[in-house]
Scaffold this active site. Sequence first.
Site, short mmCIF file in Angstrom:
data_model
loop_
_atom_site.label_atom_id
_atom_site.label_comp_id
_atom_site.label_asym_id
_atom_site.label_seq_id
_atom_site.Cartn_x
_atom_site.Cartn_y
_atom_site.Cartn_z
N LYS A 115 0.83 -1.20 0.00
CA LYS A 115 0.00 0.00 0.00
C LYS A 115 0.87 1.25 0.00
O LYS A 115 0.51 2.25 -0.64
CB LYS A 115 -0.95 0.00 1.20
CG LYS A 115 -2.04 -1.05 1.04
CD LYS A 115 -3.19 -0.85 1.99
CE LYS A 115 -4.29 -1.89 1.68
NZ LYS A 115 -5.51 -1.70 2.41
N LYS A 196 -3.29 -9.20 -7.47
CA LYS A 196 -4.65 -9.53 -7.02
C LYS A 196 -5.63 -8.48 -7.54
O LYS A 196 -5.28 -7.29 -7.67
CB LYS A 196 -4.72 -9.65 -5.50
CG LYS A 196 -4.72 -8.34 -4.76
CD LYS A 196 -5.34 -8.49 -3.36
CE LYS A 196 -5.46 -7.08 -2.76
NZ LYS A 196 -6.26 -6.93 -1.62
N LYS A 199 -9.79 -2.92 -6.17
CA LYS A 199 -10.40 -1.70 -6.71
C LYS A 199 -9.38 -0.57 -6.83
O LYS A 199 -9.50 0.30 -7.67
CB LYS A 199 -11.62 -1.27 -5.89
CG LYS A 199 -11.48 -1.37 -4.41
CD LYS A 199 -12.83 -1.61 -3.73
CE LYS A 199 -12.61 -1.99 -2.26
NZ LYS A 199 -13.66 -2.74 -1.66
#
Length: 327
Positions: A115, A196, A199
């Site tokens: 992230k 993966k 969104k």
Amino acid sequence: MVKKIIFSGIQPTGNLHIGNYLGAVKNWVELQNNGEYQCYFCIVDYHSLTGDMKAGERHDQIIRTAAELLAAGVDPEKSVFYVQSHVPEHTELAWVFNTVTPISELERMTQFKDKSERQTKNINAGLFTYPVLQAADILLYHANIVPVGVDQFQHVELTRDIARWFNKRYGDYFPEAKALLTEIPKVMSLLEPTKKMSKSLGAGHVIELADELTVIEKKLKKAVTASEGGAKAPGVENLLLLLKQFGEEKVYKQFVQAEKDCSIRYGDLKNEVSNAVGNYFVGFRTRRAELLIDHNQIADILARGAKRACEVARSTMEDVRRLVGIR
Ligand code: ADP
């Protein structure tokens, strides 16, 4: 009979996609309907503050996520279904857990690494400590089972460690939580099938449960299939898995065979997957649209869920305060 306790959460950051569904939500509904478990399903809005969503969008998104989970089969009569911030004990317990969690353990979390690479302008402390809040989410209800996608596996392991660190210091109190994975714990992106489906990669990478057939067709047309050098193509594997989940077994087997003998036509595979996914979620789309007519009704359902969650959360925090010597 004492029921085993299940907890799982989802961030209100966008429409549900088939990765969320196959990795987690489908399992939630099956476990809830099995009758053997007391389930807590939570829209984790505090977690979503670690991302970049604008404040003005958040409230509507919470309602939309709730409508989608209800449409997918979460039943507020059977499960405790609520919003994280409505139960302040989540963040209270997270603070206590922060004080038993070594920084070095958080530095190992691959989700933080991922992230912070994607969100370079907003690497906030919340992004770093959110696994601790997640441990609080789970342990507040003494949950033993956490149905999640494989990307969350490391965090559930950390939850187990946090329970041990707490118990060692303050006395045996929290149980051991275990992740429960589905048959497909990781659905891959349509455009970059080595990553993966998420969104945060962008709309073209995901199939949303709310997507109409025409939208699904368009997205699948662009899906990456063949890979270079004759290696087994991850994009094709991914589409076959989707066909297995959403299509007819006979058709799936035909395509597996065709892939083996190299007669497979990717255009045909994409058509089959489009139709299978589109048809599978027809009922979902109708229920979603009906539910979204009345936001107040959804807010009422969530308020009732929060009330039930609060009863357990309050009692856990009372115990925790006593154990750590505050009260
Ligand atoms: P996202 O990763 O899209 O932001 P969340 O973090 O809110 O979604 O994840 C909600 C649940 O869906 C978690 O249990 C997570 O493990 C699962 N999940 C998310 N993406 C996938 C995927 N591509 N495949 C399988 N499970 C997934």
